[in-house]
Design a protein around this motif. Structure first.
Motif, PDB file in Angstrom:
ATOM      1  N   ASP A 125       0.852  -1.186   0.000  1.00 54.96           N
ATOM      2  CA  ASP A 125       0.000   0.000   0.000  1.00 54.96           C
ATOM      3  C   ASP A 125       0.890   1.240   0.000  1.00 54.96           C
ATOM      4  O   ASP A 125       1.483   1.586   1.020  1.00 54.96           O
ATOM      5  CB  ASP A 125      -0.918  -0.002   1.218  1.00 54.96           C
ATOM      6  N   VAL A 126       0.999   1.887  -1.154  1.00 50.52           N
ATOM      7  CA  VAL A 126       1.788   3.108  -1.308  1.00 50.52           C
ATOM      8  C   VAL A 126       0.919   4.150  -1.998  1.00 50.52           C
ATOM      9  O   VAL A 126       0.148   3.822  -2.901  1.00 50.52           O
ATOM     10  CB  VAL A 126       3.063   2.865  -2.153  1.00 50.52           C
ATOM     11  N   ILE A 127       1.039   5.406  -1.578  1.00 53.37           N
ATOM     12  CA  ILE A 127       0.382   6.506  -2.279  1.00 53.37           C
ATOM     13  C   ILE A 127       1.351   7.019  -3.338  1.00 53.37           C
ATOM     14  O   ILE A 127       2.503   7.343  -3.035  1.00 53.37           O
ATOM     15  CB  ILE A 127       0.013   7.639  -1.304  1.00 53.37           C
ATOM     16  N   TRP A 128       0.895   7.091  -4.587  1.00 55.26           N
ATOM     17  CA  TRP A 128       1.749   7.565  -5.683  1.00 55.26           C
ATOM     18  C   TRP A 128       1.313   8.960  -6.111  1.00 55.26           C
ATOM     19  O   TRP A 128       0.128   9.205  -6.311  1.00 55.26           O
ATOM     20  CB  TRP A 128       1.678   6.609  -6.876  1.00 55.26           C
ATOM     21  N   VAL A 129       2.278   9.864  -6.267  1.00 50.76           N
ATOM     22  CA  VAL A 129       1.979  11.245  -6.625  1.00 50.76           C
ATOM     23  C   VAL A 129       2.896  11.662  -7.773  1.00 50.76           C
ATOM     24  O   VAL A 129       4.127  11.558  -7.663  1.00 50.76           O
ATOM     25  CB  VAL A 129       2.184  12.200  -5.431  1.00 50.76           C
ATOM     26  N   GLU A 130       2.300  12.135  -8.859  1.00 48.36           N
ATOM     27  CA  GLU A 130       3.086  12.683  -9.962  1.00 48.36           C
ATOM     28  C   GLU A 130       3.350  14.157  -9.659  1.00 48.36           C
ATOM     29  O   GLU A 130       2.435  14.980  -9.704  1.00 48.36           O
ATOM     30  CB  GLU A 130       2.329  12.534 -11.286  1.00 48.36           C
ATOM     31  N   GLN A 131       4.608  14.465  -9.368  1.00 47.83           N
ATOM     32  CA  GLN A 131       4.934  15.821  -8.934  1.00 47.83           C
ATOM     33  C   GLN A 131       6.425  16.081  -9.124  1.00 47.83           C
ATOM     34  O   GLN A 131       7.255  15.174  -9.012  1.00 47.83           O
ATOM     35  CB  GLN A 131       4.554  16.004  -7.458  1.00 47.83           C
ATOM     36  N   ASP A 132       6.756  17.323  -9.402  1.00 44.63           N
ATOM     37  CA  ASP A 132       8.138  17.768  -9.511  1.00 44.63           C
ATOM     38  C   ASP A 132       8.665  18.030  -8.104  1.00 44.63           C
ATOM     39  O   ASP A 132       8.038  18.764  -7.328  1.00 44.63           O
ATOM     40  CB  ASP A 132       8.182  19.055 -10.350  1.00 44.63           C
ATOM     41  N   MET A 133       9.811  17.450  -7.768  1.00 39.29           N
ATOM     42  CA  MET A 133      10.335  17.620  -6.409  1.00 39.29           C
ATOM     43  C   MET A 133      10.643  19.078  -6.099  1.00 39.29           C
ATOM     44  O   MET A 133      10.642  19.488  -4.939  1.00 39.29           O
ATOM     45  CB  MET A 133      11.577  16.744  -6.195  1.00 39.29           C
ATOM     46  N   ARG A 134      10.879  19.889  -7.133  1.00 39.37           N
ATOM     47  CA  ARG A 134      11.132  21.314  -6.922  1.00 39.37           C
ATOM     48  C   ARG A 134       9.864  22.067  -6.548  1.00 39.37           C
ATOM     49  O   ARG A 134       9.933  23.221  -6.113  1.00 39.37           O
ATOM     50  CB  ARG A 134      11.734  21.928  -8.185  1.00 39.37           C
ATOM     51  N   GLU A 135       8.712  21.405  -6.727  1.00 41.21           N
ATOM     52  CA  GLU A 135       7.426  22.024  -6.409  1.00 41.21           C
ATOM     53  C   GLU A 135       6.646  21.168  -5.411  1.00 41.21           C
ATOM     54  O   GLU A 135       5.422  21.169  -5.398  1.00 41.21           O
ATOM     55  CB  GLU A 135       6.616  22.213  -7.697  1.00 41.21           C
ATOM     56  N   LEU A 136       7.365  20.452  -4.595  1.00 43.48           N
ATOM     57  CA  LEU A 136       6.767  19.499  -3.663  1.00 43.48           C
ATOM     58  C   LEU A 136       5.688  20.160  -2.815  1.00 43.48           C
ATOM     59  O   LEU A 136       5.906  21.204  -2.215  1.00 43.48           O
ATOM     60  CB  LEU A 136       7.860  18.916  -2.766  1.00 43.48           C
ATOM     61  N   GLU A 137       4.526  19.526  -2.772  1.00 40.77           N
ATOM     62  CA  GLU A 137       3.408  20.047  -1.987  1.00 40.77           C
ATOM     63  C   GLU A 137       2.584  18.869  -1.498  1.00 40.77           C
ATOM     64  O   GLU A 137       1.697  18.374  -2.188  1.00 40.77           O
ATOM     65  CB  GLU A 137       2.559  21.003  -2.823  1.00 40.77           C
ATOM     66  N   LEU A 138       2.894  18.410  -0.288  1.00 43.15           N
ATOM     67  CA  LEU A 138       2.250  17.252   0.318  1.00 43.15           C
ATOM     68  C   LEU A 138       2.121  17.494   1.825  1.00 43.15           C
ATOM     69  O   LEU A 138       2.725  18.428   2.358  1.00 43.15           O
ATOM     70  CB  LEU A 138       3.100  15.985   0.089  1.00 43.15           C
ATOM     71  N   PRO A 139       1.371  16.651   2.525  1.00 45.05           N
ATOM     72  CA  PRO A 139       1.388  16.720   3.989  1.00 45.05           C
ATOM     73  C   PRO A 139       2.795  16.417   4.514  1.00 45.05           C
ATOM     74  O   PRO A 139       3.576  15.716   3.866  1.00 45.05           O
ATOM     75  CB  PRO A 139       0.395  15.629   4.398  1.00 45.05           C
ATOM     76  N   VAL A 140       3.115  16.925   5.681  1.00 48.74           N
ATOM     77  CA  VAL A 140       4.445  16.710   6.255  1.00 48.74           C
ATOM     78  C   VAL A 140       4.643  15.239   6.596  1.00 48.74           C
ATOM     79  O   VAL A 140       3.689  14.484   6.793  1.00 48.74           O
ATOM     80  CB  VAL A 140       4.676  17.581   7.512  1.00 48.74           C
TER      81      VAL A 140
END
Length: 247
Positions: free
Chosen positions: A83-98
């Protein structure tokens, strides 16, 4: 786009990579402090680190810029009943819960070829960690860029996939352009030719340490080649452990 074609054969080409050593290095660092519960894996690729961590009980969010790599990761996760949450995102624009920990392995940060991009990523990671949270990552060393990649050509061949991998090094920037030509066998037995370009850059360790400090990190430890030993002049992979201070 990098890893658009390569995603389908990435795991086969990386089958001999020492993923167990990456995992051992990560968990050995976590044993020195509070063991994290929530982990962000930056540049997670096909999930070969994220999925085993999830199976060991960590709550993992895998972040990658390549939708194709994440699609492979999702299929692997289902097969392995993790069980993993996958997110397509640029690490330079990281925006997730802490999270309690952020990792970035398999030289993912080496794909940041501008100094300001590395610095912004470090700031983003810092903002996404709880107090006392850890940041663990590895990068290619300057030595590897100059003397292992250099201006070399590598080849690989088997019945399913073959490639020609040409490297072109800019020694002043410590940057390498990887030009890859793949020949991938299709269901009809014919081979399809595909091409990709990848760019990676190395930075001097003292630069990375300074940028980590500028972002707010402390307790920064530099080691090399999957060990807790300091690097030497011919180390090809540098490992960094840093921590967000507790107030």
């Amino acid at each position: 786009m990098a890893y658009a074609h390569m995603a389908a054969v990435y795991d086969k080409l990386m089958a001999d990579s020492p993923y167990d050593q990456w995992l051992d290095w990560v968990e050995s660092n976590w044993e020195k402090g509070d063991k994290p519960k929530q982990v962000i894996d930056l540049g997670c690729g096909t999930g070969t680190i994220a999925i085993p961590l999830a199976k060991r009980g960590y709550r993992v969010t895998g972040v990658d810029l390549s939708a194709e790599m994440l699609a492979v990761a999702y299929d692997k996760m289902r097969q392995e009943q993790a069980d993993v949450i996958w997110v397509e995102q640029d690490m330079r624009e990281l925006e997730l819960p802490v999270a309690d920990a952020v990792i970035s392995l398999c030289d993912s940060l080496s794909y940041l070829t501008e100094e300001e991009d590395v610095q912004e990523t470090f700031r983003r990671v810092y903002a996404h960690l709880v107090e006392g949270g850890s940041f663990l990552f590895d990068v290619h060393s300057p030595y590897k860029m100059l003397h292992i990649f250099g201006d070399e050509t590598f080849t690989y061949m088997d019945d399913e996939v073959s490639y020609i991998w040409q490297c072109f090094c800019d020694p002043l920037r410590l940057e390498v352009e990887h030009q890859l030509t793949f020949f991938i066998r299709q269901e009809n037995g014919l081979y399809e030719r595909m091409e990709e370009e990848h760019f990676q850059r190395a930075y001097q360790p003292i630069q990375l340490i300074r940028w980590l400090k500028d972002a707010g990190f402390e307790d920064i430890v530099l080691s090399a080649d999957y060990s807790n030993q300091p690097p030497h002049e011919k180390s090809d992979r540098l490992f960094f452990a840093a921590r967000k201070p507790k107030r």
